[in-house]
Design a protein around this motif. Structure first.
Motif, PDB file in Angstrom:
ATOM      1  N   TYR A  18       0.822  -1.212   0.000  1.00  0.00           N
ATOM      2  CA  TYR A  18       0.000   0.000   0.000  1.00  0.00           C
ATOM      3  C   TYR A  18       0.856   1.261   0.000  1.00  0.00           C
ATOM      4  CZ  TYR A  18      -4.010  -3.003   0.746  1.00  0.00           C
ATOM      5  OH  TYR A  18      -4.980  -3.965   0.596  1.00  0.00           O
ATOM      6  N   VAL A  21       1.723   2.115  -3.509  1.00  0.00           N
ATOM      7  CA  VAL A  21       0.658   2.783  -4.263  1.00  0.00           C
ATOM      8  C   VAL A  21       0.868   4.295  -4.206  1.00  0.00           C
ATOM      9  CG1 VAL A  21      -1.815   3.296  -4.334  1.00  0.00           C
ATOM     10  CG2 VAL A  21      -1.051   0.949  -3.962  1.00  0.00           C
ATOM     11  N   CYS A  43       1.081   1.747 -13.852  1.00  0.00           N
ATOM     12  CA  CYS A  43       0.443   0.523 -13.360  1.00  0.00           C
ATOM     13  C   CYS A  43       1.284  -0.707 -13.669  1.00  0.00           C
ATOM     14  CB  CYS A  43      -0.956   0.388 -13.958  1.00  0.00           C
ATOM     15  SG  CYS A  43      -2.114   1.664 -13.401  1.00  0.00           S
ATOM     16  N   TYR A  46       4.224  -0.686 -11.240  1.00  0.00           N
ATOM     17  CA  TYR A  46       3.784  -1.100  -9.902  1.00  0.00           C
ATOM     18  C   TYR A  46       3.589  -2.614  -9.837  1.00  0.00           C
ATOM     19  CZ  TYR A  46       0.864  -1.642  -5.775  1.00  0.00           C
ATOM     20  OH  TYR A  46       0.353  -2.052  -4.570  1.00  0.00           O
ATOM     21  N   LEU A 103     -14.940   2.677  -6.466  1.00  0.00           N
ATOM     22  CA  LEU A 103     -13.473   2.731  -6.511  1.00  0.00           C
ATOM     23  C   LEU A 103     -12.953   3.969  -7.241  1.00  0.00           C
ATOM     24  CD1 LEU A 103     -12.486  -0.994  -7.198  1.00  0.00           C
ATOM     25  CD2 LEU A 103     -12.249   0.301  -5.070  1.00  0.00           C
ATOM     26  N   VAL A 109      -5.793   5.116  -6.743  1.00  0.00           N
ATOM     27  CA  VAL A 109      -6.305   3.927  -7.442  1.00  0.00           C
ATOM     28  C   VAL A 109      -7.430   4.307  -8.399  1.00  0.00           C
ATOM     29  CG1 VAL A 109      -7.496   1.721  -7.143  1.00  0.00           C
ATOM     30  CG2 VAL A 109      -5.636   2.349  -5.598  1.00  0.00           C
ATOM     31  N   GLY A 113      -7.089   4.278 -12.376  1.00  0.00           N
ATOM     32  CA  GLY A 113      -7.983   3.320 -13.013  1.00  0.00           C
ATOM     33  C   GLY A 113      -8.757   3.947 -14.156  1.00  0.00           C
TER      34      GLY A 113
END
Length: 242
Positions: A18, A21, A43, A46, A103, A109, A113
């Motif tokens: 986390y 992130v 992404c 990560y 989300l 995130v 996304g």
């Protein structure tokens, strides 16, 4: 004592995951704002990093089998835990998810996304989302790439049977794209709930694609048979006998 040490390692890994992130979100903020390619790069970076960290922090190695698709298609993985989200996305060049609408409000995130083309869906309004998705694809507004949809709709622990949702079949019929099923045994090592992560080798296997043109019922039957049979085989390979 051994289990206690592994639990502590798992706790540290969860915290590290986390923390990363936040770090990756800051490092890639400007590239992601400039271009969706920057968000995709963030992404992927990560996912690679967490895969590497898992191998030495908790002893969870990973293996990709089969041919990850590079063409426009639907990818339908077995969903057992959060880690398989990272593995599937990291394996394809331009993945995008159908994600819970809530989300999109999650810091970092949600924003990343949306930038990579994920499609937020309100609970109970999946039918409306499918119609919009199909219209966007046909109109050329949707991000090209690999649409990742979990055919069972949620995380399912190894050995547990759960129905496959008809929304996957509706997308298959309307989009007219090939579908690439994915099996995994990651849930043997990474439970649906709890902190403990077990060492071992989690396998993600891209199965033979299903071409468009089947009746929806035939497609759904084949999809379930392929994913469940391969996942059961991988579970046994990992020592799961439930």
């Amino acid at each position: 004592m051994k289990d206690a040490i592994q639990w502590i390692r798992s706790l540290l890994f969860n915290a590290y995951m986390y923390l990363c992130v936040l770090v990756f979100g800051i490092v890639y903020l400007i590239p992601a704002i400039i271009s969706s390619d920057g968000a995709v790069a963030a992404c992927h970076a990560y996912c690679r990093h967490i895969r590497w960290a898992a191998s030495w922090m908790i002893g969870l190695k990973t293996e990709i089998r089969g041919e990850p698709p590079t063409y426009e298609c639907m990818v339908t993985p077995k969903h057992q835990c959060f880690f398989d989200v990272l593995m599937i996305y990291g394996a394809v060049p331009r993945g995008k998810f159908i994600m819970k609408a809530i989300l999109k409000y999650a810091p970092i995130v949600g924003q990343f996304g949306l930038r990579i083309g994920c499609i937020p869906v309100d609970r109970g309004k999946r039918g409306q989302a499918i119609k919009k998705m199909v219209s966007d694809v046909k109109a050329g507004h949707a991000h090209p790439g690999q649409l990742i949809i979990y055919p069972q709709g949620t995380r399912i622990a190894p050995g547990v049977k759960a129905p496959y949702k008809i929304g996957t079949g509706a997308l298959y019929r309307e989009l007219g794209q090939p579908v690439v099923p994915v099996a995994t045994n990651v849930g043997v090592f990474w439970p649906k709930r709890g902190i403990m992560r077990k060492p071992g080798t989690a396998v993600f296997e891209f199965l033979p694609k299903i071409e468009p043109g089947l009746e929806v019922a035939d497609f759904m039957a084949r999809l379930e048979e392929q994913i469940e049979t391969a996942s059961d085989r991988l579970n046994k390979e990992a020592g799961f006998d439930g």
